[in-house]
Design a protein around this motif. Sequence first.
Motif, PDB file in Angstrom:
ATOM      1  N   GLN A  80       0.829  -1.209   0.000  1.00  0.00           N
ATOM      2  CA  GLN A  80       0.000   0.000   0.000  1.00  0.00           C
ATOM      3  C   GLN A  80       0.863   1.259   0.000  1.00  0.00           C
ATOM      4  OE1 GLN A  80      -3.016   0.496  -0.581  1.00  0.00           O
ATOM      5  NE2 GLN A  80      -3.709   2.385   0.405  1.00  0.00           N
ATOM      6  N   ALA A  81       1.863   1.310   0.871  1.00  0.00           N
ATOM      7  CA  ALA A  81       2.756   2.469   0.916  1.00  0.00           C
ATOM      8  C   ALA A  81       3.524   2.605  -0.393  1.00  0.00           C
ATOM      9  CB  ALA A  81       3.723   2.345   2.098  1.00  0.00           C
ATOM     10  N   ALA A  82       3.950   1.471  -0.970  1.00  0.00           N
ATOM     11  CA  ALA A  82       4.690   1.503  -2.233  1.00  0.00           C
ATOM     12  C   ALA A  82       3.824   2.022  -3.369  1.00  0.00           C
ATOM     13  CB  ALA A  82       5.210   0.106  -2.565  1.00  0.00           C
ATOM     14  N   ALA A  83       2.592   1.544  -3.446  1.00  0.00           N
ATOM     15  CA  ALA A  83       1.684   1.987  -4.507  1.00  0.00           C
ATOM     16  C   ALA A  83       1.379   3.478  -4.377  1.00  0.00           C
ATOM     17  CB  ALA A  83       0.390   1.172  -4.464  1.00  0.00           C
ATOM     18  N   ARG A  84       1.165   3.934  -3.151  1.00  0.00           N
ATOM     19  CA  ARG A  84       0.886   5.352  -2.924  1.00  0.00           C
ATOM     20  C   ARG A  84       2.100   6.206  -3.262  1.00  0.00           C
ATOM     21  NH1 ARG A  84      -3.856   7.199  -2.878  1.00  0.00           N
ATOM     22  NH2 ARG A  84      -3.218   8.920  -1.511  1.00  0.00           N
ATOM     23  N   HIS A  85       3.283   5.763  -2.846  1.00  0.00           N
ATOM     24  CA  HIS A  85       4.498   6.545  -3.046  1.00  0.00           C
ATOM     25  C   HIS A  85       4.911   6.615  -4.517  1.00  0.00           C
ATOM     26  CE1 HIS A  85       8.475   8.217  -2.109  1.00  0.00           C
ATOM     27  NE2 HIS A  85       8.970   7.339  -2.978  1.00  0.00           N
ATOM     28  N   HIS A  86       4.900   5.463  -5.180  1.00  0.00           N
ATOM     29  CA  HIS A  86       5.432   5.406  -6.538  1.00  0.00           C
ATOM     30  C   HIS A  86       4.399   5.752  -7.618  1.00  0.00           C
ATOM     31  CE1 HIS A  86       9.337   3.927  -5.367  1.00  0.00           C
ATOM     32  NE2 HIS A  86       8.802   2.951  -4.678  1.00  0.00           N
ATOM     33  N   PHE A  87       3.125   5.429  -7.353  1.00  0.00           N
ATOM     34  CA  PHE A  87       2.126   5.604  -8.418  1.00  0.00           C
ATOM     35  C   PHE A  87       0.913   6.435  -7.998  1.00  0.00           C
ATOM     36  CE2 PHE A  87       4.204   1.442  -9.330  1.00  0.00           C
ATOM     37  CZ  PHE A  87       4.888   1.841 -10.478  1.00  0.00           C
ATOM     38  N   GLY A  88       0.883   6.883  -6.738  1.00  0.00           N
ATOM     39  CA  GLY A  88      -0.201   7.741  -6.296  1.00  0.00           C
ATOM     40  C   GLY A  88      -1.563   7.073  -6.286  1.00  0.00           C
ATOM     41  N   LYS A  89      -1.599   5.785  -6.015  1.00  0.00           N
ATOM     42  CA  LYS A  89      -2.867   5.055  -5.987  1.00  0.00           C
ATOM     43  C   LYS A  89      -2.812   3.973  -4.923  1.00  0.00           C
ATOM     44  CE  LYS A  89      -2.515   3.787 -10.309  1.00  0.00           C
ATOM     45  NZ  LYS A  89      -2.750   3.108 -11.617  1.00  0.00           N
ATOM     46  N   ASN A  90      -3.957   3.363  -4.644  1.00  0.00           N
ATOM     47  CA  ASN A  90      -3.997   2.258  -3.690  1.00  0.00           C
ATOM     48  C   ASN A  90      -3.479   0.969  -4.319  1.00  0.00           C
ATOM     49  OD1 ASN A  90      -5.161   3.782  -1.554  1.00  0.00           O
ATOM     50  ND2 ASN A  90      -7.189   3.536  -2.471  1.00  0.00           N
ATOM     51  N   ALA A  91      -3.064   0.055  -3.466  1.00  0.00           N
ATOM     52  CA  ALA A  91      -2.466  -1.194  -3.949  1.00  0.00           C
ATOM     53  C   ALA A  91      -3.432  -2.000  -4.802  1.00  0.00           C
ATOM     54  CB  ALA A  91      -1.983  -2.033  -2.760  1.00  0.00           C
ATOM     55  N   ARG A  92      -4.711  -1.912  -4.525  1.00  0.00           N
ATOM     56  CA  ARG A  92      -5.678  -2.705  -5.292  1.00  0.00           C
ATOM     57  C   ARG A  92      -5.918  -2.130  -6.692  1.00  0.00           C
ATOM     58  NH1 ARG A  92     -11.416  -1.429  -2.186  1.00  0.00           N
ATOM     59  NH2 ARG A  92     -11.313   0.846  -2.305  1.00  0.00           N
ATOM     60  N   GLN A  93      -5.431  -0.899  -6.943  1.00  0.00           N
ATOM     61  CA  GLN A  93      -5.641  -0.242  -8.232  1.00  0.00           C
ATOM     62  C   GLN A  93      -4.443  -0.393  -9.175  1.00  0.00           C
ATOM     63  OE1 GLN A  93      -6.329   3.600  -6.399  1.00  0.00           O
ATOM     64  NE2 GLN A  93      -8.526   3.503  -6.870  1.00  0.00           N
ATOM     65  N   LEU A  94      -3.403  -1.085  -8.752  1.00  0.00           N
ATOM     66  CA  LEU A  94      -2.205  -1.224  -9.575  1.00  0.00           C
ATOM     67  C   LEU A  94      -2.503  -1.949 -10.884  1.00  0.00           C
ATOM     68  CD1 LEU A  94       0.288  -2.267  -6.759  1.00  0.00           C
ATOM     69  CD2 LEU A  94       0.397  -0.134  -8.082  1.00  0.00           C
ATOM     70  N   THR A  95      -1.905  -1.463 -11.958  1.00  0.00           N
ATOM     71  CA  THR A  95      -2.033  -2.144 -13.247  1.00  0.00           C
ATOM     72  C   THR A  95      -1.041  -3.299 -13.311  1.00  0.00           C
ATOM     73  OG1 THR A  95      -0.358  -0.784 -14.357  1.00  0.00           O
ATOM     74  CG2 THR A  95      -2.637   0.055 -14.329  1.00  0.00           C
ATOM     75  N   ARG A  96      -1.170  -4.112 -14.342  1.00  0.00           N
ATOM     76  CA  ARG A  96      -0.254  -5.241 -14.533  1.00  0.00           C
ATOM     77  C   ARG A  96       1.194  -4.750 -14.686  1.00  0.00           C
ATOM     78  NH1 ARG A  96      -1.213 -10.467 -16.409  1.00  0.00           N
ATOM     79  NH2 ARG A  96       0.568 -11.492 -17.388  1.00  0.00           N
ATOM     80  N   ARG A  97       1.400  -3.687 -15.460  1.00  0.00           N
ATOM     81  CA  ARG A  97       2.744  -3.157 -15.667  1.00  0.00           C
ATOM     82  C   ARG A  97       3.307  -2.600 -14.365  1.00  0.00           C
ATOM     83  NH1 ARG A  97       5.367   1.634 -16.769  1.00  0.00           N
ATOM     84  NH2 ARG A  97       7.256   1.433 -18.057  1.00  0.00           N
ATOM     85  N   GLU A  98       2.508  -1.852 -13.632  1.00  0.00           N
ATOM     86  CA  GLU A  98       2.972  -1.300 -12.353  1.00  0.00           C
ATOM     87  C   GLU A  98       3.320  -2.408 -11.369  1.00  0.00           C
ATOM     88  OE1 GLU A  98       0.293   2.824 -12.635  1.00  0.00           O
ATOM     89  OE2 GLU A  98      -0.443   1.061 -11.540  1.00  0.00           O
ATOM     90  N   ALA A  99       2.517  -3.474 -11.347  1.00  0.00           N
ATOM     91  CA  ALA A  99       2.795  -4.611 -10.479  1.00  0.00           C
ATOM     92  C   ALA A  99       4.133  -5.252 -10.837  1.00  0.00           C
ATOM     93  CB  ALA A  99       1.668  -5.645 -10.582  1.00  0.00           C
ATOM     94  N   ALA A 100       4.384  -5.424 -12.137  1.00  0.00           N
ATOM     95  CA  ALA A 100       5.645  -6.017 -12.584  1.00  0.00           C
ATOM     96  C   ALA A 100       6.826  -5.120 -12.227  1.00  0.00           C
ATOM     97  CB  ALA A 100       5.603  -6.272 -14.088  1.00  0.00           C
ATOM     98  N   LEU A 101       6.659  -3.811 -12.322  1.00  0.00           N
ATOM     99  CA  LEU A 101       7.735  -2.886 -11.965  1.00  0.00           C
ATOM    100  C   LEU A 101       8.031  -2.930 -10.466  1.00  0.00           C
ATOM    101  CD1 LEU A 101       6.799   0.176 -14.207  1.00  0.00           C
ATOM    102  CD2 LEU A 101       8.919  -1.168 -14.339  1.00  0.00           C
ATOM    103  N   LEU A 102       6.999  -3.025  -9.639  1.00  0.00           N
ATOM    104  CA  LEU A 102       7.220  -3.139  -8.194  1.00  0.00           C
ATOM    105  C   LEU A 102       7.940  -4.449  -7.860  1.00  0.00           C
ATOM    106  CD1 LEU A 102       3.883  -1.741  -6.682  1.00  0.00           C
ATOM    107  CD2 LEU A 102       6.168  -0.742  -6.476  1.00  0.00           C
ATOM    108  N   ALA A 103       7.552  -5.528  -8.516  1.00  0.00           N
ATOM    109  CA  ALA A 103       8.222  -6.806  -8.293  1.00  0.00           C
ATOM    110  C   ALA A 103       9.678  -6.740  -8.741  1.00  0.00           C
ATOM    111  CB  ALA A 103       7.488  -7.922  -9.027  1.00  0.00           C
ATOM    112  N   ALA A 104       9.933  -6.044  -9.840  1.00  0.00           N
ATOM    113  CA  ALA A 104      11.297  -5.913 -10.360  1.00  0.00           C
ATOM    114  C   ALA A 104      12.178  -5.101  -9.423  1.00  0.00           C
ATOM    115  CB  ALA A 104      11.263  -5.267 -11.739  1.00  0.00           C
ATOM    116  N   ALA A 105      11.580  -4.239  -8.611  1.00  0.00           N
ATOM    117  CA  ALA A 105      12.352  -3.393  -7.694  1.00  0.00           C
ATOM    118  C   ALA A 105      12.756  -4.115  -6.423  1.00  0.00           C
ATOM    119  CB  ALA A 105      11.531  -2.152  -7.329  1.00  0.00           C
TER     120      ALA A 105
END
Length: 230
Positions: free
Chosen positions: A168-193
């Motif tokens: 949740q903190a990562a989604a808010r910090h990096h993409f300005g949204k809640n964790a449940r709103q992450l797109t497939r690409r954003e999810a892959a980028l977070l996993a890659a980090a």
Amino acid sequence: MGQAKGKRARRLGIRGILWRIVAVLVLLPIVLALVYRFVPPVSTLMLARWLAFEQVDRQWVPLSEIAPDLARAVVAAEDARFCRHHGVDWVALNDVLADAGDDGPSRGASTITMQTVKNVFLWPGRSYVRKGLEIPLALVADALWPKRRTLEVYLNVAEWGDGIFGAQAAARHHFGKNARQLTRREAALLAAALPNPFTRNPRRPSRYMTVYAGRIGARMRGTDVSCLAQ
């Protein structure tokens, strides 16, 4: 005679104290694991930052409030056999040991379960002592927690930047949204980090990170996450 008995009594007393310490060290993680099945845990890194009066950004959210694509991406990137092992991937571990040179293994074989118990119960850094503790703790956690709970804890204690913990903190910090709103690409980028969140920025990915996230996205399609079903 009296002195000999006194020395023996002291030795027995010291031995008894040592056994009590060992019993506490063995039982405490088991008790905490039972508690953490129902209570949101914090990581040892969070505790260290609080003790140092440093900022911690973490908002616990259940797995149902995290985009399924992020759960799938993390499993694809970190532990593709997550649903098939019991805390320790002995196949991967044997492969790593077989490939190890004189300087020790060049890569790790940590499962998501092992990384979770490291974050919650142990300390950061590389050492054989810590790795030796990870294995029994991972087996205990896998026996006491459903797979869904293990991933839920991991996604809420993983570090995604300086003082940024959890999805949740990562989604808010990096993409300005809640964790449940992450797109497939954003999810892959977070996993890659995840391997190095201090040098890999999901919001401004390097070329290497973009390519790696693309590989994670491709692997996601065939990743088994059946153990995460409600």
